[in-house]
Structures are given as C-alpha cells and as structure tokens.
Design a protein around this motif. Structure first.
Motif, short mmCIF file in Angstrom:
data_model
loop_
_atom_site.label_atom_id
_atom_site.label_comp_id
_atom_site.label_asym_id
_atom_site.label_seq_id
_atom_site.Cartn_x
_atom_site.Cartn_y
_atom_site.Cartn_z
N LYS A 16 -8.72 7.66 6.88
CA LYS A 16 -7.33 8.02 7.18
C LYS A 16 -6.33 7.20 6.38
O LYS A 16 -5.16 7.56 6.29
N LEU A 17 -6.78 6.08 5.82
CA LEU A 17 -5.88 5.19 5.08
C LEU A 17 -6.00 5.50 3.58
O LEU A 17 -6.99 5.14 2.96
N GLN A 101 -1.98 -5.77 11.21
CA GLN A 101 -0.56 -5.52 11.43
C GLN A 101 -0.10 -4.21 10.80
O GLN A 101 0.80 -3.53 11.30
N TYR A 102 -0.73 -3.84 9.67
CA TYR A 102 -0.29 -2.68 8.91
C TYR A 102 -0.97 -1.37 9.31
O TYR A 102 -0.67 -0.32 8.73
N VAL A 103 -1.86 -1.44 10.25
CA VAL A 103 -2.47 -0.20 10.77
C VAL A 103 -2.16 -0.03 12.25
O VAL A 103 -2.67 0.88 12.89
N ARG A 116 2.81 6.12 3.95
CA ARG A 116 2.08 4.87 4.04
C ARG A 116 0.90 4.89 3.06
O ARG A 116 0.12 5.83 3.03
N SER A 117 0.81 3.83 2.26
CA SER A 117 -0.24 3.70 1.27
C SER A 117 -0.97 2.39 1.50
O SER A 117 -0.35 1.37 1.85
N TYR A 118 -2.30 2.40 1.32
CA TYR A 118 -3.11 1.21 1.58
C TYR A 118 -4.04 0.94 0.41
O TYR A 118 -4.60 1.88 -0.18
#
Length: 198
Positions: A16-17, A101-103, A116-118
């Motif tokens: 999903k990321l 923190q970012y998810v 959102r980009s990972y």
C-alpha cells in the motif's frame, strides 16, 4: 531503562506504500514535492529530535519542530506548520521513509490532500536530500557546541535554519543562490510571464 527512544523503527512495508517520487529530484515549481524526516540531536541530558520538512524545488526547510519525544503529534504539528505557510492548491507529493510516525492514521489524515510517497524497503536514496540537510546542520553548526538541553538545541537550530540556511547559504542546486532567493526568482519569472501574456 534507556533515557532515549529508538529513532529508526520502520513499520509498514506493505504494497500500500508507494514510491511516487521514484528519484525524481528536480520538480519544476515550489510545493510540488515535500520531504519529511526525523533526526536526533545529542544533548548532555538526552536526545532531542528534529522533524523537518523540505521543499525539494529549492531545498528550503519550510517547517521544522524540535521535540523531546518522537510522538506522531510532533510530525503532524510540523506538517500543519508547512501547510499554513505554503500554497498547497496544486498537486503535492509528501515523501518520507516508512517509520511508524509516517504510516499512522493521524499522519494519513494530515496528508489527506497530498500524494503520500514512501521510500522503498532498504532503499534510502529517495531520502538523500533531507538526510543530507540533517547531516549538514550537524556538521556545519551543531557539532561545534556541547549542547546541554532542549532550550539550547532549539536556539541553535533556529539560528541555523532561519538566519542562515534558508536565507543565506548558497546551494549548487539553486544556481548558487539561497533557497529563499531561488524561490523569489521563480516568483519573479512567473509574474513577468503573466505580464507578458496579458
């Protein structure tokens, strides 16, 4: 009990990321790509944490926060600062690593109007620009001092980012201008183009 918190705990590596940025480091306008990252600063009374958001166009630090913890709320507050200061009307990519923190649900909500980009798993290169900034602020400034506490760290970070990095420090990426001057030039070119078109 340890007097610090682990700083690099990766979380969700699911499909999903997505890595939307995909090493495209030269957007053609401000507020097209923002980076966010967290780094630690050593003080004699324990770590403090610097959360930064960089605009990839100019390498300007558009928002930052210094915290005694790494709670999600610190990241959210930094994002909200950036949103209050910048124009987010056009499509905007917000890139980060995959730490917890970012998810989080709170982060997803704060970035709801952004893409959102990972970074990919075990592939840190997409974070190179913001990580380079964190290395630079330590090497050029913070490492010169024996930092005692949060208050001193905050003062030093403020001095570097607000009084030097954004406003005076030249970057080869910015044609040897400061981030502020590079963005001012962009705004002038856009205004001149509108005048000519009108």
């Amino acid at each position: 009990m340890k007097p610090w918190t682990a700083t690099a705990k990766d979380s969700d590596f699911s499909t999903k990321l997505h890595n939307i940025l995909d090493e495209k480091f030269n957007p053609d306008r401000p507020n097209a790509v923002w980076y966010s990252d967290i780094t630690y600063i050593w003080a004699t009374r324990g770590f403090v944490y610097l959360i930064s958001i960089m605009d990839l166009y100019s390498r300007k630090i558009t928002a930052w926060m210094l915290s005694k913890t790494m709670e999600v709320s610190c990241v959210i507050n930094t994002i909200n600062k950036a949103k209050a200061r910048r124009n987010t009307d056009l499509p905007l990519i917000l890139h980060s690593d995959r730490r917890s923190q970012y998810v989080s649900n709170e982060y997803i909500k704060a970035a709801a109007k952004m893409q959102r980009s990972y970074s990919k798993k075990a592939f840190p290169w997409d974070n190179a620009c913001i990580e380079s900034f964190h290395a630079i602020i330590k090497r050029e400034w913070l490492n010169r001092f024996k930092i005692r506490n949060y208050q001193q760290a905050y003062k030093l970070v403020f001095e570097y980012i607000e009084a030097f990095y954004n406003t005076k420090r030249i970057h080869s990426h910015c044609d040897y201008m400061s981030p502020d001057d590079f963005e001012k030039l962009y705004a002038k070119v856009q205004n001149d183009s509108l005048l000519l078109a009108g």
